[in-house]
Write an enzyme that holds these catalytic residues in place. Structure first.
Site, PDB file in Angstrom:
ATOM      1  CG  HIS A 143       6.919  -2.060  -6.734  1.00  0.00           C
ATOM      2  ND1 HIS A 143       6.883  -0.702  -6.471  1.00  0.00           N
ATOM      3  CD2 HIS A 143       6.865  -2.659  -5.514  1.00  0.00           C
ATOM      4  CE1 HIS A 143       6.811  -0.520  -5.160  1.00  0.00           C
ATOM      5  NE2 HIS A 143       6.808  -1.692  -4.557  1.00  0.00           N
TER       6      HIS A 143
ATOM      7  CG  ASN B 262      13.069  -0.185   1.110  1.00  0.00           C
ATOM      8  OD1 ASN B 262      13.330  -0.710   2.197  1.00  0.00           O
ATOM      9  ND2 ASN B 262      12.083  -0.599   0.333  1.00  0.00           N
TER      10      ASN B 262
ATOM     11  CE1 TYR C 103      11.563  -3.420  -1.513  1.00  0.00           C
ATOM     12  CE2 TYR C 103       9.627  -2.118  -2.060  1.00  0.00           C
ATOM     13  CZ  TYR C 103      10.361  -2.862  -1.142  1.00  0.00           C
ATOM     14  OH  TYR C 103       9.901  -3.037   0.139  1.00  0.00           O
TER      15      TYR C 103
ATOM     16  CG  ASN D 114       6.916   2.080  -2.115  1.00  0.00           C
ATOM     17  OD1 ASN D 114       6.753   3.277  -2.322  1.00  0.00           O
ATOM     18  ND2 ASN D 114       5.914   1.263  -1.835  1.00  0.00           N
TER      19      ASN D 114
ATOM     20  CB  THR E 152       4.659  -7.497   0.793  1.00  0.00           C
ATOM     21  OG1 THR E 152       5.135  -7.060  -0.483  1.00  0.00           O
ATOM     22  CG2 THR E 152       5.508  -8.640   1.311  1.00  0.00           C
TER      23      THR E 152
HETATM   24  C1  FMN Z   1       1.389  -4.802   4.824  1.00  0.00           C
HETATM   25  C2  FMN Z   1       1.766  -3.888   3.685  1.00  0.00           C
HETATM   26  C3  FMN Z   1       2.486  -4.376   2.622  1.00  0.00           C
HETATM   27  C4  FMN Z   1       2.804  -3.555   1.524  1.00  0.00           C
HETATM   28  N1  FMN Z   1       3.444  -4.087   0.435  1.00  0.00           N
HETATM   29  C5  FMN Z   1       3.552  -3.348  -0.702  1.00  0.00           C
HETATM   30  C6  FMN Z   1       3.984  -3.961  -1.918  1.00  0.00           C
HETATM   31  O1  FMN Z   1       4.245  -5.178  -1.994  1.00  0.00           O
HETATM   32  N2  FMN Z   1       4.091  -3.169  -3.007  1.00  0.00           N
HETATM   33  C7  FMN Z   1       3.792  -1.824  -2.975  1.00  0.00           C
HETATM   34  O2  FMN Z   1       3.903  -1.156  -4.001  1.00  0.00           O
HETATM   35  N3  FMN Z   1       3.368  -1.239  -1.834  1.00  0.00           N
HETATM   36  C8  FMN Z   1       3.207  -1.967  -0.719  1.00  0.00           C
HETATM   37  N4  FMN Z   1       2.685  -1.385   0.411  1.00  0.00           N
HETATM   38  C9  FMN Z   1       2.268   0.026   0.384  1.00  0.00           C
HETATM   39  C10 FMN Z   1       0.754   0.128   0.082  1.00  0.00           C
HETATM   40  O3  FMN Z   1       0.476  -0.245  -1.251  1.00  0.00           O
HETATM   41  C11 FMN Z   1       0.232   1.560   0.313  1.00  0.00           C
HETATM   42  O4  FMN Z   1       0.885   2.439  -0.552  1.00  0.00           O
HETATM   43  C12 FMN Z   1       0.435   2.028   1.768  1.00  0.00           C
HETATM   44  O5  FMN Z   1      -0.075   1.056   2.665  1.00  0.00           O
HETATM   45  C13 FMN Z   1      -0.244   3.369   2.045  1.00  0.00           C
HETATM   46  O6  FMN Z   1      -1.619   3.299   1.759  1.00  0.00           O
HETATM   47  P1  FMN Z   1      -2.735   3.102   2.894  1.00  0.00           P
HETATM   48  O7  FMN Z   1      -2.639   4.289   3.815  1.00  0.00           O
HETATM   49  O8  FMN Z   1      -4.028   3.033   2.176  1.00  0.00           O
HETATM   50  O9  FMN Z   1      -2.420   1.805   3.613  1.00  0.00           O
HETATM   51  C14 FMN Z   1       2.405  -2.190   1.530  1.00  0.00           C
HETATM   52  C15 FMN Z   1       1.703  -1.694   2.642  1.00  0.00           C
HETATM   53  C16 FMN Z   1       1.363  -2.521   3.700  1.00  0.00           C
HETATM   54  C17 FMN Z   1       0.542  -1.966   4.831  1.00  0.00           C
END
Ligand code: FMN
Length: 353
Positions: free
Chosen positions: A175, A235, A180, A178, A26
């Protein structure tokens, strides 16, 4: 180094040149009407060398919006906006699926187009504040969906999936992670319904399975993925039966032949092994917060077929090229994750020697 990561594969019907996926993120940079812009198209096109882009969470309905400036995929303007994004990614040689995110109770009336109270499986207020145009506000107690409205919400996902394909997406990701809406049905602390969508484990997984079946029926199982996050308390989720719930969910989903399952891994290695063994098609693993060499080992060892990367993909448009050439990586800046313009979005530099 990282060899298995760079071997080609196929997800659903989509051939992929390697196995490094951009995780959904997001970014709160669409219009107030939830329409993706040219800037959003540029951001995703910059990242087209990922094997697959999974977009930011996108609301399938007005009720599904929780955060400010997130995109929707439920009207013609939004479809036209997404068309700019998918065209730009495809022109740059990439592949893109749209993540369908209904936030359920993780919302605030001020952040929705209609200003209504958030909906959820049960009227249980989440702890915590939601960022709104007038600053952080406590999230209100949501309204419990009627049984009929649950069926209507399944239809919203179906229509949104059709709209995503009409917008040129290669598929959708549901989705169910997390905290939702779909996760709120799975978890007993957010689902205290007494109809066929609550109570027993079979009832709590019903909504997820109905959404997946409807989407697969609408656009094809080979274009449908689903994301879960077993044991993730994000959440205000408190799961007590992950070891039974998630295997039951996967058994119920398996006959659908979905393109992929995407797991946000919250740490239970035994459960991950069980789910890997149960799942009949592609597994994408997000081993949150770990370095990429550790994630690549999951592909080497067969724990996952593909791995997804969030923050580092956000900060490195050319992450794939950098990893392949052992180049240093840009550091993600959390201050610009959510909202704003070009800064921290499309201005992360590519690597030059
Ligand atoms: C800025 C940001 C926005 C995120 N928005 C979503 C989202 O919209 N949907 C989702 O399933 N996960 C979302 N996540 C979780 C990421 O998909 C991912 O699981 C999380 O960042 C951990 O992985 P990483 O260590 O590679 O960043 C978001 C993470 C970040 C950093």
């Amino acid at each position: 180094m990282l060899n298995a990561l760079w071997t080609p594969t196929t997800v659903g019907g989509i051939p992929l040149p390697h196995r490094l996926v951009m995780a959904p993120m997001t970014r709160d940079r669409s219009t107030p009407e939830g329409v993706p812009t040219e800037l959003n198209a540029e951001y995703y096109a910059q990242r087209a060398s990922h094997a697959l882009i999974i977009t930011e969470g996108t609301q399938p309905s007005a009720d599904g919006q929780g955060y400010l400036l997130t995109p929707g995929i439920h009207n013609d303007e939004q479809i036209a906006g997404w068309r700019k994004v998918t065209d730009a990614v495809h022109a740059a040689g990439g592949r893109i699926v749209i993540q369908l995110m209904h936030t359920g109770r993780i919302s605030h009336p001020d952040n929705t187009p209609h200003g209504r109270r958030p909906v959820a499986p049960s009227a249980i207020r989440p702890q915590g504040a939601m960022f709104t145009a007038s600053g952080p506000q406590e999230m209100p107690t949501p309204r419990a969906l009627s049984t009929q409205e649950v069926a209507a919400t399944v239809d919203d996902f179906r229509r949104a999936a059709a709209a995503a394909i009409a917008a040129g997406a290669d598929g959708v990701e549901i989705h169910a992670a997390n905290g939702y809406l779909v996760h709120q049905f799975l978890s007993a602390n957010t689902n205290q319904r007494t109809d066929r969508y609550g109570g027993s484990l079979d009832n709590r997984i019903r909504f997820a399975v109905e959404v997946a079946a409807a989407v697969a029926d609408e656009i094809g199982a080979d274009r449908t993925g689903l994301r879960i996050s077993p044991g993730n308390p994000y959440n205000d989720i408190a799961e007590s039966d992950t070891a039974e719930l998630y295997p039951a969910l996967l058994r119920a989903l398996s006959p659908l032949g979905l393109a992929y399952l995407h797991i946000f891994h919250a740490g239970d290695e035994d459960l991950l092994g069980t789910l890997r063994a149960l799942w009949p098609t592609t597994l994408i693993l997000n081993r949150a917060g770990t370095d990429i060499a550790a994630r690549a080992k999951d592909v080497d060892h067969g724990t996952a077929d593909l791995v997804s990367v969030g923050a580092l993909a956000l900060a490195n448009p050319d992450l794939v090229e950098r990893l392949r050439s052992d180049a240093p990586l840009n550091t993600p800046d959390p201050a610009t994750f959510y909202g704003g313009g070009v800064a921290g979005y499309t201005d992360y530099p590519t690597y030059t020697v």
